[in-house]
Design a protein around this motif. Structure first.
Motif, PDB file in Angstrom:
ATOM      1  N   UNK A 293      88.944 100.723  36.257  1.00 36.98           N
ATOM      2  CA  UNK A 293      88.521 100.603  34.864  1.00 36.98           C
ATOM      3  C   UNK A 293      89.487  99.698  34.096  1.00 36.98           C
ATOM      4  N   UNK A 294      90.776  99.881  34.331  1.00 33.22           N
ATOM      5  CA  UNK A 294      91.775  99.043  33.673  1.00 33.22           C
ATOM      6  C   UNK A 294      91.555  97.571  34.021  1.00 33.22           C
ATOM      7  N   UNK A 295      91.363  97.281  35.293  1.00 31.84           N
ATOM      8  CA  UNK A 295      91.191  95.890  35.719  1.00 31.84           C
ATOM      9  C   UNK A 295      89.888  95.296  35.189  1.00 31.84           C
ATOM     10  N   UNK A 296      88.809  96.061  35.179  1.00 27.77           N
ATOM     11  CA  UNK A 296      87.537  95.561  34.663  1.00 27.77           C
ATOM     12  C   UNK A 296      87.687  95.206  33.182  1.00 27.77           C
ATOM     13  N   UNK A 297      88.329  96.078  32.417  1.00 28.24           N
ATOM     14  CA  UNK A 297      88.549  95.789  30.996  1.00 28.24           C
ATOM     15  C   UNK A 297      89.419  94.557  30.816  1.00 28.24           C
ATOM     16  N   UNK A 298      90.449  94.433  31.632  1.00 23.68           N
ATOM     17  CA  UNK A 298      91.337  93.265  31.528  1.00 23.68           C
ATOM     18  C   UNK A 298      90.579  91.985  31.863  1.00 23.68           C
ATOM     19  N   UNK A 299      89.764  92.011  32.911  1.00 22.97           N
ATOM     20  CA  UNK A 299      88.985  90.829  33.271  1.00 22.97           C
ATOM     21  C   UNK A 299      87.994  90.465  32.174  1.00 22.97           C
ATOM     22  N   UNK A 300      87.342  91.444  31.581  1.00 25.21           N
ATOM     23  CA  UNK A 300      86.387  91.161  30.502  1.00 25.21           C
ATOM     24  C   UNK A 300      87.094  90.556  29.291  1.00 25.21           C
ATOM     25  N   UNK A 301      88.278  91.075  28.963  1.00 24.78           N
ATOM     26  CA  UNK A 301      89.033  90.503  27.845  1.00 24.78           C
ATOM     27  C   UNK A 301      89.504  89.088  28.161  1.00 24.78           C
ATOM     28  N   UNK A 302      89.923  88.846  29.403  1.00 24.85           N
ATOM     29  CA  UNK A 302      90.342  87.499  29.796  1.00 24.85           C
ATOM     30  C   UNK A 302      89.178  86.518  29.724  1.00 24.85           C
ATOM     31  N   UNK A 303      88.007  86.955  30.161  1.00 28.19           N
ATOM     32  CA  UNK A 303      86.826  86.091  30.104  1.00 28.19           C
ATOM     33  C   UNK A 303      86.480  85.782  28.653  1.00 28.19           C
ATOM     34  N   UNK A 304      86.543  86.784  27.801  1.00 30.22           N
ATOM     35  CA  UNK A 304      86.261  86.575  26.378  1.00 30.22           C
ATOM     36  C   UNK A 304      87.258  85.596  25.756  1.00 30.22           C
ATOM     37  N   UNK A 305      88.528  85.743  26.088  1.00 31.62           N
ATOM     38  CA  UNK A 305      89.554  84.847  25.566  1.00 31.62           C
ATOM     39  C   UNK A 305      89.342  83.424  26.065  1.00 31.62           C
ATOM     40  N   UNK A 306      89.002  83.271  27.344  1.00 32.29           N
ATOM     41  CA  UNK A 306      88.756  81.932  27.886  1.00 32.29           C
ATOM     42  C   UNK A 306      87.510  81.292  27.275  1.00 32.29           C
ATOM     43  N   UNK A 307      86.501  82.092  26.972  1.00 33.69           N
ATOM     44  CA  UNK A 307      85.308  81.554  26.313  1.00 33.69           C
ATOM     45  C   UNK A 307      85.642  81.055  24.912  1.00 33.69           C
ATOM     46  N   UNK A 308      86.541  81.763  24.228  1.00 31.99           N
ATOM     47  CA  UNK A 308      86.962  81.309  22.899  1.00 31.99           C
ATOM     48  C   UNK A 308      87.733  79.995  22.986  1.00 31.99           C
ATOM     49  N   UNK A 309      88.605  79.874  23.986  1.00 33.36           N
ATOM     50  CA  UNK A 309      89.359  78.633  24.181  1.00 33.36           C
ATOM     51  C   UNK A 309      88.400  77.484  24.504  1.00 33.36           C
ATOM     52  N   UNK A 310      87.428  77.750  25.361  1.00 32.91           N
ATOM     53  CA  UNK A 310      86.448  76.728  25.711  1.00 32.91           C
ATOM     54  C   UNK A 310      85.637  76.309  24.479  1.00 32.91           C
ATOM     55  N   UNK A 311      85.300  77.261  23.656  1.00 32.90           N
ATOM     56  CA  UNK A 311      84.532  76.961  22.445  1.00 32.90           C
ATOM     57  C   UNK A 311      85.363  76.097  21.481  1.00 32.90           C
ATOM     58  N   UNK A 312      86.652  76.377  21.374  1.00 32.67           N
ATOM     59  CA  UNK A 312      87.529  75.570  20.518  1.00 32.67           C
ATOM     60  C   UNK A 312      87.648  74.146  21.040  1.00 32.67           C
ATOM     61  N   UNK A 313      87.752  73.984  22.373  1.00 40.27           N
ATOM     62  CA  UNK A 313      87.863  72.640  22.940  1.00 40.27           C
ATOM     63  C   UNK A 313      86.570  71.850  22.758  1.00 40.27           C
ATOM     64  N   UNK A 314      85.439  72.510  22.839  1.00 41.63           N
ATOM     65  CA  UNK A 314      84.170  71.812  22.647  1.00 41.63           C
ATOM     66  C   UNK A 314      83.982  71.369  21.197  1.00 41.63           C
TER      67      UNK A 314
END
Length: 129
Positions: A106-127
């Motif tokens: 559960x800890x790892x799944x939550x961490x991966x989901x937060x990392x994906x969300x953070x990377x999507x925000x970074x990608x959105x800023x670069x676009x």
């Protein structure tokens, strides 16, 4: 002693339900809210790891100090009681291991989901730039 195992059983069942809930496909907004809610619950729920570890130590201590019933002197009832206690101890070890493993998942799944969300925000800023 049975109350401790009942509590651990319910905790493992709840962890399994949460892990299943996190892995089911859901809309992005719902998934993000669910992950943030479960992340808030994860820190107080960490009690399950030392609790399960203590239970494993208790099982180990009882196994080391248990009377063996393997000779011909033992009656059939004593042998059945010994085998039943061995099966119960093995079941409890699996339960403790499952509690720790599910918490980690559960800890790892939550961490991966937060990392994906953070990377999507970074990608959105670069676009946008």
């Amino acid at each position: 002693m049975a109350l401790q195992w009942m509590i651990l059983t319910y905790v493992v069942a709840a962890e399994a339900a949460v892990a299943l809930l996190l892995t089911l496909p859901a809309p992005k907004l719902l998934k993000n809210r669910l992950v943030s809610l479960i992340s808030l619950i994860l820190q107080p729920a960490l009690f399950v790891v030392p609790f399960a570890g203590f239970q494993l130590l208790d099982i180990y201590w009882k196994m080391e100090h248990r009377l063996m019933c393997t000779s011909d002197i033992c009656t059939a009832a004593e042998r059945d009681r010994y085998e039943k206690s061995m099966y119960k101890a093995q079941k409890n070890v699996i339960l403790c291991s499952a509690a720790c493993l599910l918490y980690w998942c559960i800890y790892r799944i939550c961490k991966y989901c937060k990392d994906i969300e953070r990377l999507e925000e970074v990608e959105k800023r670069f676009k946008e730039e």
